[in-house]
Enzyme design. Structure first.
Site, PDB file in Angstrom:
ATOM      1  N   ASP A 168      -8.716  -6.329   2.720  1.00  0.00           N
ATOM      2  CA  ASP A 168      -7.474  -6.958   2.205  1.00  0.00           C
ATOM      3  C   ASP A 168      -7.192  -8.300   2.860  1.00  0.00           C
ATOM      4  O   ASP A 168      -6.023  -9.068   2.280  1.00  0.00           O
ATOM      5  CB  ASP A 168      -6.202  -5.912   2.745  1.00  0.00           C
ATOM      6  CG  ASP A 168      -6.082  -4.708   2.171  1.00  0.00           C
ATOM      7  OD1 ASP A 168      -6.351  -4.583   0.819  1.00  0.00           O
ATOM      8  OD2 ASP A 168      -5.823  -3.749   2.787  1.00  0.00           O
TER       9      ASP A 168
ATOM     10  N   ASP B  14       0.837  -1.142  -0.049  1.00  0.00           N
ATOM     11  CA  ASP B  14       0.111   0.008  -0.048  1.00  0.00           C
ATOM     12  C   ASP B  14       0.829   1.228   0.142  1.00  0.00           C
ATOM     13  O   ASP B  14       2.156   1.046   0.474  1.00  0.00           O
ATOM     14  CB  ASP B  14      -0.664   0.009   1.311  1.00  0.00           C
ATOM     15  CG  ASP B  14      -2.078  -1.166   1.255  1.00  0.00           C
ATOM     16  OD1 ASP B  14      -2.489  -1.261  -0.041  1.00  0.00           O
ATOM     17  OD2 ASP B  14      -2.265  -1.677   2.317  1.00  0.00           O
TER      18      ASP B  14
ATOM     19  N   ASP C 250      -4.108  -3.345   5.425  1.00  0.00           N
ATOM     20  CA  ASP C 250      -4.623  -2.998   6.457  1.00  0.00           C
ATOM     21  C   ASP C 250      -6.179  -3.074   6.740  1.00  0.00           C
ATOM     22  O   ASP C 250      -6.492  -3.345   7.801  1.00  0.00           O
ATOM     23  CB  ASP C 250      -4.101  -1.550   6.820  1.00  0.00           C
ATOM     24  CG  ASP C 250      -4.793  -0.692   5.635  1.00  0.00           C
ATOM     25  OD1 ASP C 250      -5.443  -1.055   4.789  1.00  0.00           O
ATOM     26  OD2 ASP C 250      -4.147   0.522   5.799  1.00  0.00           O
TER      27      ASP C 250
END
Length: 954
Positions: A661, A349, A657
């Site tokens: 996910d 990310d 997070d």
């Protein structure tokens, strides 16, 4: 106050059929205040920890006795029994020295094995405490986070998207709440929850007003009162049926067990050959002679097979995982360290991982223009400027203030200050609004006038969030979200205090501003509102209320890249590891950050989720091979990217997070959850947790994983080559006995290069401490200058096996040469007694193995490279030297191990002959380095610069 009586476990309807306030009353708790800390502590003592009981703990004495449960130990015990019987038959004169020594060595070996097991267990227990789940509760009237193991009946749980439910609980409120209960019911779809009582008793999967331990919140928010903990929960009922949990061996453990078994077969065969040769060569006829031969053969087999490998492996992995945790990378499973060194792609990310996650609103864009806010970080210090001048009262201030107030109220974050240090609890982007609104005059006063009624929570699919707020003059819906998404719900916009229709021209202008800000690496969030008539006001809202909104404007938020992330990405590229960035941000923002960090070239592009959807399967796989920055992607895209990379034989580490996910993290070879911003569901799905949410920590973990794996190869190289040295010494000593002058000593007995007790002594003192010390050896070779390890590659390859055999042979020959130097006759005539020669050979072999410990720190680098970086290894060598001196020079130990005292000159000779192994291996490494250089030159690149080739996934 005595703890409240809980409903019977077999009558769940009592809880589900009654109103939630009544359940809270039964549990003596006020839902708006929660338990007091003192009452929670009292209940924890009464009810016990909120843990599931596994198999009963194994007593220490049973673990100790398990150290004797080994076929090789059984062989030694048989040998002890035979030796004892022979001693009794021969009149039981004196002390049966061999029996006493072998039993003492067996006991010491068991103590060492037990100590290693305890160390590994302690490390695993510490690791479990690091990854323990936590729950948000209401105690003493305040929101706090506690370990889930400390939840008690009556606790008020605060549930939000991504939380793991810590205990069985009755819902008090539920807003768009959906819970994933597949771990309990097997149903893959999330269950929609509500707070009202059920009309009749329902099966587990239909108890919609309950949440259960071990499940995860998929979307929405809620409050619930804990009704059951520990083994009284539904998950506890399942745990009753699971007495033990069998864990599959990792590939590394399986391979080491295979090596041990293979060596066992080879060495036992050699031991049999040696025993037969001894009987034939020496013409053994007496019972004592047969006993000596049997003891030697069994001792050789025991010493040559590294039966302690699994224990040492566990300790080394446990220590390595603890070192990773100190570097803020918590690996949940010991053997996940194996995969770290093989990672060839790291997918990350952007926000918080590659950037600082200190979101700062720098621009407020409304119909009247742009306001610049000074100051960075979470400290609410700064000014509002327009073209360099302080913003004063007027339409632009009114618009900016309305935007920041409503954006702050449409949030669940909290801004707190402790000793001058400002922190945000919750989403950093939402926290940025709370910081910015304090920089405008009158902002916080206007916020205080509102009271929240209800919420429509943010989801990654909608990319919006709304709250319904009550004001003395109005009830207002306040919404924030991605500007392009938000504008689709708006039909007007605000100018000063006036509301005007939103036409296409205004819409195009706003979207152009979004594009311009995004190209400067800003993240944009829009804010809108509408006043809600009384007939629409409800505490149970859904997204249908988000219509006919008034667009106020947008903010430009910056989250600067981490400097350490850029360095880490360069290091990953040097190690043959590709870095890809996957973000929900605007493509221009993603591309700019990607270029700043060195993930892509300046001017490179980002591929969007929409563009990915338009690709064929083959086109998608090709994009996964070539594209390194993805923007505006949904969680399912991340999962497809992982699958495509794995189909291309890549070993993928992936960060995440949010709760969405979790599937991607489970699918990745190494799922990495964020420790700060990550949800409990994500942490549960991951194999590794970043305590600091920092990309540089991932690369550091990969480095450490490679070092740990290199250390495993070091102690394997050391143990196997040293044990081969013992095998060669005895085998060649019997075969070449006439050549080296090894004849029966005066007074009878066998002509043995080493006695059984001496072999067992070498095995005891040289196998444990030096091997463990090498398991924590600092980096010797440049592990990040090598491509990722192929997981299908054997840990002991052909080159390593050849080195083990050659070093073992050199060790055996130098030992036998020493014996030859001391004995009369042979190739090198000497003048010493048989016992002195045998003692010299015994001592030389011990020193040869110590020199081998220094050799084994690298396959190709010189032993003198970074020679003194490991004090533990030198400490272990020092201990072994002292013990060997005692065995040779102390009369009592001389009797036990049949040694003779050596002079200082003789000690120097033993050390010099033992060092032959060092010089032989130095020559071997010179040859290997020359071959590597020639091979690299033929390939047209240096080993460090060679791109990583795909590793077959085996």
């Amino acid at each position: 106050m005595s703890p409240p009586a809980l409903p019977e476990a077999d009558t769940p309807g009592d809880v589900t059929l009654r109103p939630a306030p009544d359940v809270a009353d039964d549990l003596n708790v006020a839902p708006e205040h929660g338990l007091t800390s003192a009452e929670a502590a009292t209940r924890l003592v009464s009810y016990g920890p909120n843990d599931l009981q596994g198999a009963p703990p194994v007593p220490w004495w049973r673990k100790f006795l398990r150290q004797f449960q080994d076929p090789l130990v059984y062989l030694l015990l048989v040998a002890v029994a035979i030796s004892l019987a022979a001693w009794i038959l021969e009149g039981a004169v004196g002390v049966p020295v061999d029996v006493v020594v072998i039993l003492a060595i067996l006991l010491l070996n068991a103590v060492i094995g037990y100590a290693q097991l305890r160390k590994a267990d302690t490390a695993v227990a510490a690791l479990a405490s690091m990854t323990a789940a936590r729950s948000t509760v209401l105690r003493d009237g305040r929101q706090s986070v506690v370990p889930s193991s400390e939840l008690v009946p009556g606790d008020i749980l605060l549930l939000a998207e991504g939380d793991a439910v810590g205990a069985d609980a009755r819902l008090l409120t539920a807003t768009a709440l959906q819970v994933q209960e597949s771990s309990l019911t097997g149903e893959s779809s999330a269950v929609t929850k509500q707070a009202g009582p059920l009309p009749s008793p329902m099966p587990l999967g239909d108890r919609t007003n309950m949440v259960f331990k071990g499940t995860g919140v998929a979307t929405g928010v809620g409050r619930a009162v804990v009704t059951s903990t520990g083994m009284d929960t539904q998950m506890g009922a399942i745990a009753h049926m699971l007495a033990t949990t069998e864990q599959e061996d990792s590939p590394l453990t399986h391979e080491i067990a295979l090596v041990s078994r293979m060596l066992g077969v080879v060495v036992v065969s050699i031991a049999v050959v040696v025993m037969v040769a001894l009987v034939l060569v020496n013409g053994v006829r007496t019972g004592a002679g047969f006993v000596d031969v049997l003891l030697l053969g069994v001792s050789l087999a025991v010493a040559a097979v590294p039966e302690g490998l699994p224990a040492i492996l566990s300790v080394v992995l446990a220590i390595g995982v603890q070192q990773l945790a100190r570097q803020r990378a918590v690996v949940k499973e010991l053997h996940a360290v194996e995969t770290l060194g093989s990672a060839s792609v790291i997918g990350s990310d952007k926000t918080g991982t590659l950037t600082r996650n200190e979101m700062t609103i720098q621009k407020v864009v409304t119909a009247s223009g742009t306001v610049d806010l000074t100051g960075t970080g979470y400290a609410p210090v700064g000014e509002a400027l327009v073209e360099g001048r302080l913003l004063t009262e007027g339409p632009q201030l009114s618009e900016a203030r309305a935007l920041l107030v409503q954006g702050s109220l449409s949030s669940n974050a909290q801004l707190t200050e402790t000793d001058g240090d400002w922190t945000v609890q919750g989403d950093p982007t939402e926290g940025a609004f709370l910081v910015a609104v304090r920089k405008l005059e009158g902002g916080t006063q206007r916020m205080d006038a509102y009271r929240r009624i209800a919420e429509v929570p943010f989801t990654s699919e909608r990319r919006m969030m709304s709250t319904l707020q009550a004001h003395p003059e109005r009830t207002r819906l306040m919404t924030k979200g991605a500007p392009d998404v938000l504008l689709a719900h708006c039909d007007s916009y605000r100018v000063g205090e006036e509301v005007r229709p939103l036409d296409q021209g205004v819409l195009d202008h706003v979207l152009a501003e979004v594009e311009a800000l995004s190209s400067q690496a800003y993240r944009t969030l829009g804010v809108a509102y509408r006043d809600v008539p009384a007939r629409e006001v409800s505490t149970d809202l859904d997204h249908a209320i988000e219509h006919h909104l008034v667009y106020v404007g947008m903010v430009a938020i910056i989250d600067p890249p981490r400097e350490e992330a850029r360095t880490a990405i360069a290091e990953a590229h040097r190690a043959g590891i590709r870095t890809i960035m996957i973000t929900g941000d605007h493509p221009s923002t993603a591309a700019r950050i990607g270029a700043d960090l060195g993930i892509i070239e300046e001017g490179g592009r980002a591929l969007t989720g929409v563009q990915l959807d338009e690709l064929s399967d083959e086109g998608f796989r090709q994009a996964a091979r070539e594209v390194s920055v993805y923007a505006r992607v949904a969680p399912e895209h991340k999962l497809r990217i992982i699958d495509a990379l794995q189909a291309d034989d890549r070993i993928v580490a992936m960060t995440g997070d949010g709760v969405n996910d979790a599937p991607a993290l489970k699918s990745a070879d190494i799922g990495i959850a964020m420790g700060i911003t990550g949800t409990e569901v994500t942490k549960d799905a991951a194999k590794m947790i970043l305590a600091d949410d920092n990309f540089a920590t991932i690369v550091q973990a990969v480095r450490q994983g490679r070092v740990i794996f290199a250390n495993i190869k070091k102690f394997l190289r050391y143990l196997l080559s040293s044990n081969m040295g013992e095998v060669f010494t005895v085998f060649l000593g019997v075969v070449l006995a006439g050549v080296i002058g090894l004849q029966s000593p005066v007074g009878g007995g066998l002509a043995l290069p080493l006695l059984a007790t001496q072999i067992l002594w070498i095995n005891l003192v040289t196998d444990s401490a030096p091997a463990l010390a090498m398991g924590i050896d600092p980096q010797t070779d440049d592990v990040m200058g090598q491509p990722p390890r192929n997981p299908a590659e054997r840990i002991i390859d052909h080159r390593m096996w050849l080195g083990i055999i050659l070093v073992g042979a050199a060790m055996g020959l130098s030992t036998l040469a020493t014996i030859d130097m001391f004995l009369p006759g042979g190739l090198l005539p000497g003048q010493h007694s048989f016992q002195e020669a045998q003692t010299a050979g015994f001592t030389t072999l011990v020193f040869a193995q110590l020199f081998n410990a220094i050799n084994s720190r690298s396959e190709t680098s010189s032993a003198f490279h970074r020679l003194f970086v490991n004090p533990w290894l030198w400490g272990a060598i020092g201990v072994v030297v002292v013990l060997q001196v005692l065995v040779v020079q102390v009369p009592l130990l001389q009797t036990a191990f049949s040694t003779a005292p050596l002079t200082l000159t003789q000690w120097a000779t033993c050390v010099a002959m033992g060092s032959v192994v060092l010089w032989f291996d130095e020559l071997r490494k010179i040859v290997l380095r020359a071959l590597d250089v020639r091979r690299s030159a033929g390939a047209g690149a240096s080993p460090a610069a060679t791109p990583a080739t795909p590793a077959p996934r085996g």
